[in-house]
Design a protein around this motif. Structure first.
Motif, PDB file in Angstrom:
ATOM      1  N   ALA A   1      39.113  34.285  36.730  1.00  0.00           N
ATOM      2  CA  ALA A   1      38.824  35.745  37.520  1.00  0.00           C
ATOM      3  C   ALA A   1      39.480  36.730  36.629  1.00  0.00           C
ATOM      4  O   ALA A   1      39.062  38.044  36.645  1.00  0.00           O
ATOM      5  CB  ALA A   1      39.717  35.557  38.980  1.00  0.00           C
TER       6      ALA A   1
ATOM      7  N   PHE B   1      37.688  40.652  36.480  1.00  0.00           N
ATOM      8  CA  PHE B   1      38.383  41.794  36.837  1.00  0.00           C
ATOM      9  C   PHE B   1      38.438  42.710  35.796  1.00  0.00           C
ATOM     10  O   PHE B   1      38.306  44.016  36.111  1.00  0.00           O
ATOM     11  CB  PHE B   1      39.539  41.445  37.572  1.00  0.00           C
ATOM     12  CG  PHE B   1      39.243  40.896  39.008  1.00  0.00           C
ATOM     13  CD1 PHE B   1      38.724  41.509  39.821  1.00  0.00           C
ATOM     14  CD2 PHE B   1      40.080  39.654  39.324  1.00  0.00           C
ATOM     15  CE1 PHE B   1      38.309  40.828  41.261  1.00  0.00           C
ATOM     16  CE2 PHE B   1      40.042  39.123  40.691  1.00  0.00           C
ATOM     17  CZ  PHE B   1      38.903  39.861  41.724  1.00  0.00           C
TER      18      PHE B   1
ATOM     19  N   SER C   1      39.837  47.729  39.056  1.00  0.00           N
ATOM     20  CA  SER C   1      40.503  47.376  37.801  1.00  0.00           C
ATOM     21  C   SER C   1      41.362  46.105  37.802  1.00  0.00           C
ATOM     22  O   SER C   1      41.271  45.438  36.835  1.00  0.00           O
ATOM     23  CB  SER C   1      40.829  48.436  36.886  1.00  0.00           C
ATOM     24  OG  SER C   1      42.274  48.842  37.489  1.00  0.00           O
ATOM     25  N   GLY C   2      42.460  46.131  38.621  1.00  0.00           N
ATOM     26  CA  GLY C   2      43.289  45.173  38.501  1.00  0.00           C
ATOM     27  C   GLY C   2      44.418  45.326  37.292  1.00  0.00           C
ATOM     28  O   GLY C   2      45.267  44.382  37.071  1.00  0.00           O
TER      29      GLY C   2
ATOM     30  N   PRO D   1      42.100  44.075  43.687  1.00  0.00           N
ATOM     31  CA  PRO D   1      42.310  42.726  43.009  1.00  0.00           C
ATOM     32  C   PRO D   1      43.544  42.949  41.827  1.00  0.00           C
ATOM     33  O   PRO D   1      43.430  44.195  41.504  1.00  0.00           O
ATOM     34  CB  PRO D   1      41.037  42.413  42.313  1.00  0.00           C
ATOM     35  CG  PRO D   1      40.315  43.839  42.093  1.00  0.00           C
ATOM     36  CD  PRO D   1      40.779  44.442  43.341  1.00  0.00           C
TER      37      PRO D   1
ATOM     38  N   ASN E   1      45.494  41.508  38.427  1.00  0.00           N
ATOM     39  CA  ASN E   1      45.633  40.362  37.438  1.00  0.00           C
ATOM     40  C   ASN E   1      46.900  39.620  37.592  1.00  0.00           C
ATOM     41  O   ASN E   1      47.050  38.521  37.530  1.00  0.00           O
ATOM     42  CB  ASN E   1      45.165  40.796  36.170  1.00  0.00           C
ATOM     43  CG  ASN E   1      43.839  41.136  35.768  1.00  0.00           C
ATOM     44  OD1 ASN E   1      42.832  40.429  36.411  1.00  0.00           O
ATOM     45  ND2 ASN E   1      43.553  42.208  35.205  1.00  0.00           N
TER      46      ASN E   1
ATOM     47  N   VAL F   1      34.407  42.619  47.175  1.00  0.00           N
ATOM     48  CA  VAL F   1      35.462  41.889  46.485  1.00  0.00           C
ATOM     49  C   VAL F   1      36.328  41.334  47.639  1.00  0.00           C
ATOM     50  O   VAL F   1      36.047  39.720  47.949  1.00  0.00           O
ATOM     51  CB  VAL F   1      36.518  42.311  45.608  1.00  0.00           C
ATOM     52  CG1 VAL F   1      37.556  41.656  45.245  1.00  0.00           C
ATOM     53  CG2 VAL F   1      35.664  42.629  44.160  1.00  0.00           C
TER      54      VAL F   1
ATOM     55  N   ALA G   1      35.053  38.234  41.572  1.00  0.00           N
ATOM     56  CA  ALA G   1      35.479  38.891  40.219  1.00  0.00           C
ATOM     57  C   ALA G   1      34.111  38.895  39.453  1.00  0.00           C
ATOM     58  O   ALA G   1      33.754  40.172  39.071  1.00  0.00           O
ATOM     59  CB  ALA G   1      36.526  38.320  39.264  1.00  0.00           C
TER      60      ALA G   1
ATOM     61  N   ALA H   1      31.714  41.392  40.853  1.00  0.00           N
ATOM     62  CA  ALA H   1      32.176  42.776  40.768  1.00  0.00           C
ATOM     63  C   ALA H   1      31.890  43.170  39.472  1.00  0.00           C
ATOM     64  O   ALA H   1      31.506  44.309  39.253  1.00  0.00           O
ATOM     65  CB  ALA H   1      33.508  42.836  40.899  1.00  0.00           C
TER      66      ALA H   1
END
Length: 650
Positions: free
Chosen positions: A286, A290, A336-337, A380, A382, A455, A470, A473
């Protein structure tokens, strides 16, 4: 300072002879092709499984048989659909192996470009000649590590060839995916030698010899004896390598390697297998997806449209553009995460706009730097993916738990910005704002606003896993940028892909080396020992949480969030669960702590990004950050001691 940058001073990006450029960029076509292949494969898997499930459900419904009776045999159709399930069984395995290959191939470029997550506060305070000598030692240590892994990887491949085994889905020999160990780490060794040559040829010979001698001296204790304390070696060498400025991922790997050699904790050949198996994980995939989604959408013009919507909503208030910046960071956080990525994507637009409208340039940079920290709290995220993998906690639950704390953080920053702006007379732009203009801005931003719906809706609707969401997306951002907004050209797609794989590879190799570090800690029962020690001092849940908060805030000053998560989760999680803290709540608390580290001097990554955009000094920016920092800490304490806020939506 923790670096994630290119060392252009070494001339790594200078135009040169075609052959030289080809050798320098050897990995890039593979990275570009591999990333796009992963995205397409997982999108195929998601679409195929969802479509097949829907068809099977339709065929199994009571009313289906009578409708198609005489046209087709419902039972035969049902059997055919069930047999088709095997058409997608290969996808996950192939995507995982491509992911591992491109991750390790990209690390070789990060070595050549000297990009990576480092703690280089001491390094930057040294005289220039001492810094150059230390770089020789850093490259020397890196060369020892990657060469050892290349040799161990080659031995493991030979073992697979001697005793063949096949993969479950693709039915290929295991030696094929494991070839990345000798190839990937061998290429890292070549790139390290290139870096050493470029550094050494510009230095006096005596300085080069001194740097190489320091490398030998560092390994001398374990070469002379193998009866050292495992705990002392592990933590002593890790801190030593960090202080010297070795990239954190390699510092973890080197500390583990030295401990195995000096204390015999694990068979040394086992380390190569860990380097592969630790990232042979579908949830970890993921992370590059992402990152790619955020990079594609930023390059495709979605951030600009989100800003227009934010300006429409709050732009008329005092500090309107600053408030719109925070709101846009909240929107972009749902894409973006990543904290620094959010600051780069939004700050490059909003900081110059605020300065042009009369806002103080330090104020403009500070607001975006702090708001960018929300990028790792609102899903999301990371860091949530990394924590979820490390703690074996549901990533989906972590995502949903981050929504309320992220919105509270954003709301608190907006209140401060409103008060400061009103006091300084920074008013919003006077122009017509109406329901019609709001609807027009919303319509322009509709493709960006669909991302969190896809998402989160896909995850919590049971349609997709976080990794599949992810990948969807990323594919969505690709399509929108190329064919709808048409602002993502093939050239920008190439650069965006390199950026996405480069950033994610640094995280992935960090996780691989941290797994070696964590395995040794587990064998030596270090987490349990630390937990017992703290519990012997106090078993009060709230006292332990405040100690952990202070510790994590202090760690966040010097260490990047993802590195801290993979190192500290195995240590702290047994402690907090022993006093009754929910692992999901602790994950939110940990990520919020370390998100604050993005804006804490002297090494806050968001500060460096924002200062570069605003063209202001880090020192000046640090003097303006404290009010916002105190507000963020207050929100952290609120979330820590009112766990129902993070668990509200679960």
């Amino acid at each position: 300072m923790e670096t994630l940058k290119l060392d252009s001073a070494l001339g790594h990006n200078k135009p040169g002879r075609p052959l030289s450029r080809l050798l320098q960029d050897f990995e890039k076509p593979l990275l570009f092709t591999g990333l796009l292949a992963m995205i397409l494969i997982i999108n195929y898997q998601t679409f195929f499984r969802y479509t097949l499930s829907a068809l099977l459900e339709l065929v199994a419904s009571p009313g289906f048989g009578p409708v198609v009776e005489g046209l087709i045999d419902p039972e035969a159709l049902r059997q055919a659909l069930r047999s088709a399930a095997g058409w997608g069984i290969w996808t996950e395995e192939l995507a995982r192996y491509i992911f591992i290959w491109i991750s390790y191939l990209a690390v070789s470029l990060s070595i050549l470009n000297r990009s990576g997550i480092r703690v280089d506060v001491l390094h930057n305070r040294l005289p220039e000649r001492a810094q150059a000598t230390l770089w020789i030692a850093i490259d020397g240590c890196t060369l020892v590590l990657v060469s050892m892994f290349a040799v161990m990887g080659a031995d493991y491949v030979r073992m697979q060839l001697a005793m063949p085994q096949t993969t479950p889905a693709l039915q290929i020999g295991y030696y094929l995916p494991y070839l990345i160990l000798p190839i990937g780490f061998g290429l890292m060794a070549v790139r390290t030698l290139q870096s050493l040559w470029r550094q050494g040829r510009a230095m006096p010979l005596v300085s080069v010899v001194l740097g190489l001698a320091l490398t030998v001296l560092l390994f001398m204790p374990v070469l002379l004896s193998d009866e050292w304390s495992a705990t002392g070696l592990l933590f002593g060498y890790f801190v030593l390598f960090l202080v010297l400025g070795v990239p954190i991922a390699f510092a973890l790997g080197l500390a583990g390697l030295v401990t195995v050699l000096g204390a015999g904790t694990l068979p040394v050949d086992y380390l190569a297998q860990i380097a592969f198996s630790s990232i042979d994980s579908f949830p970890i995939m993921a992370i590059p997806f992402f990152i790619a989604a955020g990079v594609f959408m930023g390059a495709g013009g979605l951030s600009r449209r989100l800003l227009a919507l934010g300006d429409e909503l709050v732009g008329a208030l005092p500090g309107g553009m600053a408030l719109a910046s925070i709101m846009t960071c909240i929107f972009f956080a749902a894409i973006s995460g990543s904290g620094p990525a959010t600051v780069a994507a939004i700050g490059s637009i909003t900081i110059p706009a605020m300065i042009a409208r009369g806002y103080d340039k330090y104020f403009a940079a500070t607001v975006v730097a702090c708001a960018g920290a929300i990028g790792v709290i609102i899903p999301p995220s990371n860091p949530f993916v990394v924590y979820g993998v490390s703690a074996q906690v549901s990533i989906g639950e972590l995502f949903i738990a981050g929504i309320v704390p992220g919105l509270i953080m954003g709301g608190a920053l907006m209140v401060v910005v409103y008060v400061v702006s009103k006091k300084n007379g920074w008013y919003g732009e006077a122009r017509e704002r109406s329901l019609k203009t709001l609807l027009a801005s919303t319509w322009q931003a509709k493709w960006a606003l669909m991302v969190p719906v896809i998402v989160l809706g896909g995850i919590y609707g049971g349609i997709m896993t976080p990794t599949e969401a992810a990948a969807v997306a990323a594919f969505y951002g690709l399509l929108v940028g190329l064919f709808i907004h048409k602002e993502l050209s093939l050239a920008s797609l190439w650069h965006a892909s390199q950026e996405a794989v480069g950033i994610s590879s640094i995280i992935i190799v960090l996780m691989a080396m941290a797994t070696i570090f964590g395995n040794i800690m587990t064998i030596e029962q270090i987490p349990e020992t630390i937990a017992d020690l703290i519990l012997s001092i106090t078993s009060n849940k709230w006292a332990i949480l405040i100690m952990i908060n202070l510790f994590l805030l202090w760690i966040g000053i010097f260490m990047e969030a993802l590195a801290a998560i993979v190192i500290l989760t195995p240590i702290l999680l047994p402690l907090v669960t022993a006093v009754g803290v929910d692992p999901v709540h602790f994950g939110v608390m940990m990520v919020m702590n370390l998100a604050i580290g993005f804006v804490t001097p002297p090494v806050g990554v968001n500060l460096f990004v924002a200062s570069g955009i605003a063209r202001v000094s880090i020192g000046g920016l640090a003097r303006h950050i404290w009010l916002y920092l105190l507000v963020m800490i207050a929100v952290l304490l609120l979330i820590t001691y009112v766990p129902s806020l993070s668990l509200l939506l679960l």
